[in-house]
Design a protein around this motif. Sequence first.
Motif, PDB file in Angstrom:
ATOM      1  N   GLN A  88       8.901  47.419 -28.192  1.00 55.10           N
ATOM      2  CA  GLN A  88       9.896  46.346 -28.300  1.00 55.10           C
ATOM      3  C   GLN A  88      10.725  46.200 -27.018  1.00 55.10           C
ATOM      4  O   GLN A  88      11.701  45.442 -27.007  1.00 55.10           O
ATOM      5  N   ARG A  89      10.354  46.906 -25.966  1.00 55.04           N
ATOM      6  CA  ARG A  89      11.183  46.932 -24.764  1.00 55.04           C
ATOM      7  C   ARG A  89      11.437  45.542 -24.194  1.00 55.04           C
ATOM      8  O   ARG A  89      12.579  45.176 -23.894  1.00 55.04           O
ATOM      9  N   GLU A  90      10.404  44.748 -24.025  1.00 50.47           N
ATOM     10  CA  GLU A  90      10.578  43.420 -23.436  1.00 50.47           C
ATOM     11  C   GLU A  90      11.349  42.493 -24.368  1.00 50.47           C
ATOM     12  O   GLU A  90      12.127  41.652 -23.912  1.00 50.47           O
ATOM     13  N   GLU A  91      11.130  42.644 -25.663  1.00 51.51           N
ATOM     14  CA  GLU A  91      11.854  41.799 -26.608  1.00 51.51           C
ATOM     15  C   GLU A  91      13.342  42.152 -26.630  1.00 51.51           C
ATOM     16  O   GLU A  91      14.197  41.265 -26.730  1.00 51.51           O
ATOM     17  N   ALA A  92      13.653  43.432 -26.531  1.00 50.26           N
ATOM     18  CA  ALA A  92      15.056  43.839 -26.466  1.00 50.26           C
ATOM     19  C   ALA A  92      15.722  43.263 -25.222  1.00 50.26           C
ATOM     20  O   ALA A  92      16.840  42.734 -25.272  1.00 50.26           O
ATOM     21  N   ARG A  93      15.021  43.347 -24.106  1.00 51.38           N
ATOM     22  CA  ARG A  93      15.567  42.798 -22.859  1.00 51.38           C
ATOM     23  C   ARG A  93      15.772  41.282 -22.978  1.00 51.38           C
ATOM     24  O   ARG A  93      16.789  40.743 -22.522  1.00 51.38           O
ATOM     25  N   ARG A  94      14.816  40.610 -23.578  1.00 47.22           N
ATOM     26  CA  ARG A  94      14.937  39.158 -23.724  1.00 47.22           C
ATOM     27  C   ARG A  94      16.152  38.784 -24.562  1.00 47.22           C
ATOM     28  O   ARG A  94      16.880  37.837 -24.237  1.00 47.22           O
ATOM     29  N   MET A  95      16.402  39.538 -25.634  1.00 42.99           N
ATOM     30  CA  MET A  95      17.570  39.222 -26.468  1.00 42.99           C
ATOM     31  C   MET A  95      18.868  39.410 -25.694  1.00 42.99           C
ATOM     32  O   MET A  95      19.790  38.593 -25.813  1.00 42.99           O
ATOM     33  N   VAL A  96      18.962  40.465 -24.913  1.00 46.31           N
ATOM     34  CA  VAL A  96      20.166  40.669 -24.105  1.00 46.31           C
ATOM     35  C   VAL A  96      20.338  39.528 -23.104  1.00 46.31           C
ATOM     36  O   VAL A  96      21.433  38.982 -22.926  1.00 46.31           O
ATOM     37  N   GLU A  97      19.242  39.137 -22.462  1.00 47.01           N
ATOM     38  CA  GLU A  97      19.321  38.095 -21.436  1.00 47.01           C
ATOM     39  C   GLU A  97      19.684  36.738 -22.015  1.00 47.01           C
ATOM     40  O   GLU A  97      20.447  35.976 -21.410  1.00 47.01           O
ATOM     41  N   VAL A  98      19.143  36.409 -23.183  1.00 51.81           N
ATOM     42  CA  VAL A  98      19.416  35.097 -23.786  1.00 51.81           C
ATOM     43  C   VAL A  98      20.714  35.119 -24.582  1.00 51.81           C
ATOM     44  O   VAL A  98      21.628  34.323 -24.348  1.00 51.81           O
ATOM     45  N   ASN A  99      20.804  36.028 -25.535  1.00 54.09           N
ATOM     46  CA  ASN A  99      21.913  35.998 -26.494  1.00 54.09           C
ATOM     47  C   ASN A  99      23.256  36.302 -25.858  1.00 54.09           C
ATOM     48  O   ASN A  99      24.269  35.679 -26.206  1.00 54.09           O
ATOM     49  N   LEU A 100      23.277  37.265 -24.958  1.00 54.09           N
ATOM     50  CA  LEU A 100      24.554  37.701 -24.395  1.00 54.09           C
ATOM     51  C   LEU A 100      24.760  37.218 -22.965  1.00 54.09           C
ATOM     52  O   LEU A 100      25.715  36.500 -22.674  1.00 54.09           O
ATOM     53  N   LEU A 101      23.850  37.575 -22.061  1.00 53.59           N
ATOM     54  CA  LEU A 101      24.027  37.158 -20.672  1.00 53.59           C
ATOM     55  C   LEU A 101      23.910  35.650 -20.515  1.00 53.59           C
ATOM     56  O   LEU A 101      24.590  35.051 -19.669  1.00 53.59           O
ATOM     57  N   GLY A 102      23.060  35.011 -21.338  1.00 49.19           N
ATOM     58  CA  GLY A 102      22.954  33.554 -21.280  1.00 49.19           C
ATOM     59  C   GLY A 102      24.265  32.885 -21.643  1.00 49.19           C
ATOM     60  O   GLY A 102      24.690  31.914 -20.997  1.00 49.19           O
ATOM     61  N   ALA A 103      24.917  33.391 -22.687  1.00 59.36           N
ATOM     62  CA  ALA A 103      26.215  32.834 -23.082  1.00 59.36           C
ATOM     63  C   ALA A 103      27.261  33.063 -22.003  1.00 59.36           C
ATOM     64  O   ALA A 103      28.089  32.184 -21.711  1.00 59.36           O
ATOM     65  N   MET A 104      27.240  34.241 -21.405  1.00 60.93           N
ATOM     66  CA  MET A 104      28.194  34.527 -20.332  1.00 60.93           C
ATOM     67  C   MET A 104      27.985  33.598 -19.141  1.00 60.93           C
ATOM     68  O   MET A 104      28.944  33.084 -18.558  1.00 60.93           O
ATOM     69  N   THR A 105      26.727  33.370 -18.784  1.00 59.73           N
ATOM     70  CA  THR A 105      26.436  32.506 -17.639  1.00 59.73           C
ATOM     71  C   THR A 105      26.850  31.070 -17.910  1.00 59.73           C
ATOM     72  O   THR A 105      27.484  30.416 -17.067  1.00 59.73           O
ATOM     73  N   ALA A 106      26.505  30.558 -19.090  1.00 57.48           N
ATOM     74  CA  ALA A 106      26.891  29.186 -19.424  1.00 57.48           C
ATOM     75  C   ALA A 106      28.413  29.034 -19.411  1.00 57.48           C
ATOM     76  O   ALA A 106      28.945  28.030 -18.912  1.00 57.48           O
ATOM     77  N   THR A 107      29.112  30.015 -19.931  1.00 56.90           N
ATOM     78  CA  THR A 107      30.574  29.945 -19.965  1.00 56.90           C
ATOM     79  C   THR A 107      31.150  29.960 -18.561  1.00 56.90           C
ATOM     80  O   THR A 107      32.066  29.182 -18.242  1.00 56.90           O
ATOM     81  N   GLU A 108      30.632  30.835 -17.723  1.00 55.93           N
ATOM     82  CA  GLU A 108      31.109  30.885 -16.341  1.00 55.93           C
ATOM     83  C   GLU A 108      30.898  29.552 -15.624  1.00 55.93           C
ATOM     84  O   GLU A 108      31.772  29.063 -14.903  1.00 55.93           O
ATOM     85  N   VAL A 109      29.747  28.932 -15.864  1.00 57.43           N
ATOM     86  CA  VAL A 109      29.426  27.670 -15.193  1.00 57.43           C
ATOM     87  C   VAL A 109      30.342  26.541 -15.654  1.00 57.43           C
ATOM     88  O   VAL A 109      30.791  25.718 -14.858  1.00 57.43           O
ATOM     89  N   PHE A 110      30.645  26.491 -16.944  1.00 59.08           N
ATOM     90  CA  PHE A 110      31.445  25.382 -17.484  1.00 59.08           C
ATOM     91  C   PHE A 110      32.931  25.696 -17.590  1.00 59.08           C
ATOM     92  O   PHE A 110      33.702  24.840 -18.038  1.00 59.08           O
ATOM     93  N   LEU A 111      33.348  26.872 -17.175  1.00 56.79           N
ATOM     94  CA  LEU A 111      34.736  27.282 -17.365  1.00 56.79           C
ATOM     95  C   LEU A 111      35.726  26.340 -16.696  1.00 56.79           C
ATOM     96  O   LEU A 111      36.767  25.993 -17.271  1.00 56.79           O
ATOM     97  N   GLY A 112      35.411  25.903 -15.493  1.00 54.11           N
ATOM     98  CA  GLY A 112      36.319  25.005 -14.794  1.00 54.11           C
ATOM     99  C   GLY A 112      36.523  23.688 -15.527  1.00 54.11           C
ATOM    100  O   GLY A 112      37.646  23.171 -15.615  1.00 54.11           O
ATOM    101  N   GLN A 113      35.438  23.134 -16.071  1.00 55.32           N
ATOM    102  CA  GLN A 113      35.553  21.887 -16.831  1.00 55.32           C
ATOM    103  C   GLN A 113      36.375  22.097 -18.096  1.00 55.32           C
ATOM    104  O   GLN A 113      37.206  21.246 -18.455  1.00 55.32           O
TER     105      GLN A 113
END
Length: 242
Positions: free
Chosen positions: A100-125
Amino acid sequence: MAEQHWPVAVITGASSGIGAATARALVDHNYRVALLARRINRLEELAADLGPAALPIAADVTDRPALLAAAERIAAELGRADVLINNAGVMLLGPFDSTQREEARRMVEVNLLGAMTATEVFLGQLRAGGGDLVNISSVAGRTARAGNAAYAATKWGMNGWSEALRQELQPDIRVTVIEPGAVATELTDHITDPAAKQGAEQLYEQLAITAEDVADVITFAVTRPRRMTLNEILLRPTSQPG
């Protein structure tokens, strides 16, 4: 006389499920919606149904340059983002082992880091006009169990991150975390572990609520008067035990 600003909501994972249902609900409340996801064909179909208030944009939340380009386009074509709904996510249940190693990594990248990245990008707006940040977590962000270790880790992380942001960003940005239980979406379709997939599908078939149910809650939260914030909303199907 100043030009009227129609509120603009950016929704990640908008091609299906909670994201698509929320887009429909917000358009009904006179929002303009930016629909972000990887599947542009699905987004274009949804946008055609919603009319000129919807803007479909192909963007993966793990791709920061794509999100930056999307933010520029949204500001130019719809106006400043007032609401960001971090909905994109995957639920790849199964035992925690090397398979499950790759699937675990994918969940971290999408579910958590993806949300963090989107928030950082739109924070100014969001800051520019006093906005709303809505993070879609899960009951799994409160209750961990065997077979959902990596998924629960991303959702517990989402909850902790959301609470820290609430304290950091208030009163300029309201932060709301939504924690649904079983919802009838495509989440179970992507589980690869046979036993975990069968168990999840049986549970969801028995008691899942609809994506529209969750969309109603999201819409209610972001349309409250600015003097109040619904910071955390836990919702389960009435028959769901945990």
